[in-house]
Design a protein around this motif. Structure first.
Motif, PDB file in Angstrom:
ATOM      1  N   ALA A  27     -28.792  19.602  10.780  1.00 51.08           N
ATOM      2  CA  ALA A  27     -29.020  20.410   9.575  1.00 51.08           C
ATOM      3  C   ALA A  27     -28.628  19.576   8.351  1.00 51.08           C
ATOM      4  CB  ALA A  27     -28.224  21.705   9.649  1.00 51.08           C
ATOM      5  N   THR A  28     -29.445  18.586   8.054  1.00 47.75           N
ATOM      6  CA  THR A  28     -29.109  17.592   7.030  1.00 47.75           C
ATOM      7  C   THR A  28     -28.897  18.198   5.652  1.00 47.75           C
ATOM      8  OG1 THR A  28     -30.345  15.947   8.289  1.00 47.75           O
ATOM      9  CG2 THR A  28     -29.837  15.401   6.000  1.00 47.75           C
ATOM     10  N   ILE A  29     -29.756  19.097   5.233  1.00 46.70           N
ATOM     11  CA  ILE A  29     -29.625  19.686   3.892  1.00 46.70           C
ATOM     12  C   ILE A  29     -28.371  20.554   3.815  1.00 46.70           C
ATOM     13  CG2 ILE A  29     -30.713  21.213   2.195  1.00 46.70           C
ATOM     14  CD1 ILE A  29     -31.988  18.383   2.511  1.00 46.70           C
ATOM     15  N   THR A  30     -28.084  21.277   4.870  1.00 48.22           N
ATOM     16  CA  THR A  30     -26.848  22.073   4.908  1.00 48.22           C
ATOM     17  C   THR A  30     -25.638  21.154   4.856  1.00 48.22           C
ATOM     18  OG1 THR A  30     -27.979  23.797   6.164  1.00 48.22           O
ATOM     19  CG2 THR A  30     -25.568  23.806   6.231  1.00 48.22           C
ATOM     20  N   ALA A  31     -25.686  20.063   5.613  1.00 51.39           N
ATOM     21  CA  ALA A  31     -24.597  19.088   5.598  1.00 51.39           C
ATOM     22  C   ALA A  31     -24.408  18.518   4.200  1.00 51.39           C
ATOM     23  CB  ALA A  31     -24.874  17.964   6.594  1.00 51.39           C
ATOM     24  N   TYR A  32     -25.509  18.196   3.547  1.00 55.52           N
ATOM     25  CA  TYR A  32     -25.476  17.669   2.180  1.00 55.52           C
ATOM     26  C   TYR A  32     -24.777  18.659   1.248  1.00 55.52           C
ATOM     27  CZ  TYR A  32     -27.396  15.411  -2.040  1.00 55.52           C
ATOM     28  OH  TYR A  32     -27.554  14.770  -3.250  1.00 55.52           O
ATOM     29  N   ALA A  33     -25.150  19.924   1.362  1.00 56.51           N
ATOM     30  CA  ALA A  33     -24.564  20.952   0.491  1.00 56.51           C
ATOM     31  C   ALA A  33     -23.072  21.139   0.769  1.00 56.51           C
ATOM     32  CB  ALA A  33     -25.309  22.271   0.659  1.00 56.51           C
ATOM     33  N   TYR A  34     -22.698  21.224   2.024  1.00 55.13           N
ATOM     34  CA  TYR A  34     -21.278  21.356   2.358  1.00 55.13           C
ATOM     35  C   TYR A  34     -20.496  20.131   1.877  1.00 55.13           C
ATOM     36  CZ  TYR A  34     -22.021  25.273   5.676  1.00 55.13           C
ATOM     37  OH  TYR A  34     -22.306  26.460   6.276  1.00 55.13           O
ATOM     38  N   ALA A  35     -21.040  18.939   2.130  1.00 59.33           N
ATOM     39  CA  ALA A  35     -20.349  17.711   1.736  1.00 59.33           C
ATOM     40  C   ALA A  35     -20.203  17.626   0.222  1.00 59.33           C
ATOM     41  CB  ALA A  35     -21.096  16.492   2.274  1.00 59.33           C
ATOM     42  N   ARG A  36     -21.241  18.017  -0.510  1.00 64.77           N
ATOM     43  CA  ARG A  36     -21.155  17.972  -1.976  1.00 64.77           C
ATOM     44  C   ARG A  36     -20.113  18.960  -2.483  1.00 64.77           C
ATOM     45  NH1 ARG A  36     -22.898  15.274  -5.731  1.00 64.77           N
ATOM     46  NH2 ARG A  36     -24.725  14.380  -4.751  1.00 64.77           N
ATOM     47  N   THR A  37     -20.028  20.124  -1.849  1.00 69.43           N
ATOM     48  CA  THR A  37     -19.004  21.095  -2.244  1.00 69.43           C
ATOM     49  C   THR A  37     -17.613  20.519  -2.015  1.00 69.43           C
ATOM     50  OG1 THR A  37     -20.470  22.949  -1.754  1.00 69.43           O
ATOM     51  CG2 THR A  37     -18.112  23.426  -1.839  1.00 69.43           C
ATOM     52  N   GLY A  38     -17.383  19.963  -0.834  1.00 73.79           N
ATOM     53  CA  GLY A  38     -16.073  19.367  -0.537  1.00 73.79           C
ATOM     54  C   GLY A  38     -15.753  18.183  -1.422  1.00 73.79           C
ATOM     55  N   TYR A  39     -16.769  17.407  -1.752  1.00 73.01           N
ATOM     56  CA  TYR A  39     -16.617  16.273  -2.663  1.00 73.01           C
ATOM     57  C   TYR A  39     -16.145  16.757  -4.035  1.00 73.01           C
ATOM     58  CZ  TYR A  39     -18.624  12.992  -6.123  1.00 73.01           C
ATOM     59  OH  TYR A  39     -18.842  12.180  -7.204  1.00 73.01           O
ATOM     60  N   HIS A  40     -16.805  17.787  -4.554  1.00 68.43           N
ATOM     61  CA  HIS A  40     -16.422  18.297  -5.880  1.00 68.43           C
ATOM     62  C   HIS A  40     -15.040  18.956  -5.853  1.00 68.43           C
ATOM     63  CE1 HIS A  40     -19.738  17.222  -8.417  1.00 68.43           C
ATOM     64  NE2 HIS A  40     -20.544  17.496  -7.414  1.00 68.43           N
ATOM     65  N   ARG A  41     -14.728  19.674  -4.789  1.00 71.42           N
ATOM     66  CA  ARG A  41     -13.385  20.255  -4.669  1.00 71.42           C
ATOM     67  C   ARG A  41     -12.345  19.147  -4.612  1.00 71.42           C
ATOM     68  NH1 ARG A  41     -12.567  25.627  -5.646  1.00 71.42           N
ATOM     69  NH2 ARG A  41     -14.379  26.795  -4.980  1.00 71.42           N
ATOM     70  N   GLY A  42     -12.665  18.068  -3.908  1.00 64.45           N
ATOM     71  CA  GLY A  42     -11.757  16.925  -3.834  1.00 64.45           C
ATOM     72  C   GLY A  42     -11.573  16.240  -5.182  1.00 64.45           C
ATOM     73  N   LEU A  43     -12.670  16.090  -5.930  1.00 67.28           N
ATOM     74  CA  LEU A  43     -12.548  15.497  -7.268  1.00 67.28           C
ATOM     75  C   LEU A  43     -11.620  16.331  -8.147  1.00 67.28           C
ATOM     76  CD1 LEU A  43     -16.195  14.404  -8.162  1.00 67.28           C
ATOM     77  CD2 LEU A  43     -14.268  12.930  -7.540  1.00 67.28           C
ATOM     78  N   ASP A  44     -11.756  17.655  -8.064  1.00 67.39           N
ATOM     79  CA  ASP A  44     -10.872  18.535  -8.834  1.00 67.39           C
ATOM     80  C   ASP A  44      -9.411  18.281  -8.465  1.00 67.39           C
ATOM     81  OD1 ASP A  44     -13.120  19.715  -9.983  1.00 67.39           O
ATOM     82  OD2 ASP A  44     -13.060  21.491  -8.671  1.00 67.39           O
ATOM     83  N   GLN A  45      -9.130  18.195  -7.178  1.00 70.50           N
ATOM     84  CA  GLN A  45      -7.752  17.966  -6.724  1.00 70.50           C
ATOM     85  C   GLN A  45      -7.252  16.591  -7.152  1.00 70.50           C
ATOM     86  OE1 GLN A  45      -8.002  18.538  -2.479  1.00 70.50           O
ATOM     87  NE2 GLN A  45      -7.404  20.682  -2.650  1.00 70.50           N
ATOM     88  N   LEU A  46      -8.107  15.592  -7.015  1.00 68.11           N
ATOM     89  CA  LEU A  46      -7.704  14.244  -7.413  1.00 68.11           C
ATOM     90  C   LEU A  46      -7.336  14.207  -8.895  1.00 68.11           C
ATOM     91  CD1 LEU A  46     -10.339  12.165  -5.447  1.00 68.11           C
ATOM     92  CD2 LEU A  46      -7.851  12.016  -5.167  1.00 68.11           C
ATOM     93  N   ARG A  47      -8.160  14.811  -9.718  1.00 67.94           N
ATOM     94  CA  ARG A  47      -7.886  14.819 -11.165  1.00 67.94           C
ATOM     95  C   ARG A  47      -6.597  15.564 -11.477  1.00 67.94           C
ATOM     96  NH1 ARG A  47     -13.895  15.841 -11.577  1.00 67.94           N
ATOM     97  NH2 ARG A  47     -14.743  13.768 -11.943  1.00 67.94           N
ATOM     98  N   ARG A  48      -6.363  16.674 -10.787  1.00 69.18           N
ATOM     99  CA  ARG A  48      -5.111  17.416 -11.000  1.00 69.18           C
ATOM    100  C   ARG A  48      -3.892  16.608 -10.573  1.00 69.18           C
ATOM    101  NH1 ARG A  48      -8.154  21.799  -9.187  1.00 69.18           N
ATOM    102  NH2 ARG A  48      -7.273  21.670  -7.094  1.00 69.18           N
ATOM    103  N   ASN A  49      -4.119  15.615  -9.732  1.00 65.06           N
ATOM    104  CA  ASN A  49      -3.019  14.792  -9.242  1.00 65.06           C
ATOM    105  C   ASN A  49      -2.983  13.405  -9.887  1.00 65.06           C
ATOM    106  OD1 ASN A  49      -1.400  16.173  -6.912  1.00 65.06           O
ATOM    107  ND2 ASN A  49      -3.517  16.873  -6.749  1.00 65.06           N
ATOM    108  N   GLY A  50      -3.623  13.277 -11.058  1.00 70.49           N
ATOM    109  CA  GLY A  50      -3.486  12.077 -11.867  1.00 70.49           C
ATOM    110  C   GLY A  50      -4.574  11.036 -11.739  1.00 70.49           C
ATOM    111  N   TRP A  51      -5.552  11.232 -10.880  1.00 68.48           N
ATOM    112  CA  TRP A  51      -6.635  10.259 -10.708  1.00 68.48           C
ATOM    113  C   TRP A  51      -7.522  10.300 -11.940  1.00 68.48           C
ATOM    114  CZ3 TRP A  51     -12.018  10.547  -8.989  1.00 68.48           C
ATOM    115  CH2 TRP A  51     -12.492   9.374  -8.395  1.00 68.48           C
ATOM    116  N   LYS A  52      -7.896   9.145 -12.461  1.00 66.87           N
ATOM    117  CA  LYS A  52      -8.693   9.053 -13.684  1.00 66.87           C
ATOM    118  C   LYS A  52     -10.140   8.666 -13.410  1.00 66.87           C
ATOM    119  CE  LYS A  52      -5.050   9.696 -16.252  1.00 66.87           C
ATOM    120  NZ  LYS A  52      -4.691  11.051 -16.514  1.00 66.87           N
TER     121      LYS A  52
END
Length: 139
Positions: free
Chosen positions: A57-82
């Protein structure tokens, strides 16, 4: 010195993790239920993305991965990543984000989105030069 030997670069970003989500996943709780209860936990999205990709389910995988990627970016930024600097794969709470990036790369490659695939590989390389290999991606 950072963990990657750059004396002038930023210190590695080490995410705090989500103990509840991680425990539920280790206890074999349905990753969709974990993601619903802990939507900021990239690790839950990584589980969903990896399973969807394995199921074809490639498109579903893409969507889930993009969601996790964006959630991770939010966490990284909150923890000082620039937006750059080490995000070591060896630090377990960082792995949800990095696994999402890897699955996003795989799904992008599968659908012919070569620019996105290259961006994901570059991001993994910037985060941890060993991450792509540890995640089974070719350069």
């Amino acid at each position: 010195m950072t963990s990657f030997g750059d004396l002038l670069g930023p210190q590695p970003t080490l995410l705090p993790g989500d103990d509840d989500a991680e425990s539920e996943l280790l206890d074999k709780r349905d990753p969709a239920a974990v993601a619903a209860d802990h939507p900021t936990a990239s690790i839950a999205w990584a589980y969903l993305a990896e399973q969807a990709f394995a199921d074809g389910a490639t498109i579903t995988a893409y969507a889930y991965a993009r969601t996790g990627y964006h959630r991770g970016l939010d966490q990284l930024r909150r923890n000082g990543w620039k937006g750059f600097g080490p995000v070591p794969f060896g630090h377990e709470p960082n792995q949800g984000f990095l696994r999402c990036v890897a699955t996003l790369a795989r799904a992008a490659k599968e659908i012919g989105e070569t620019d996105e695939y290259a961006r994901c590989l570059d991001l993994l390389e910037d985060c941890d030069p060993r991450a792509a290999e540890q995640l089974g991606l070719d350069h």
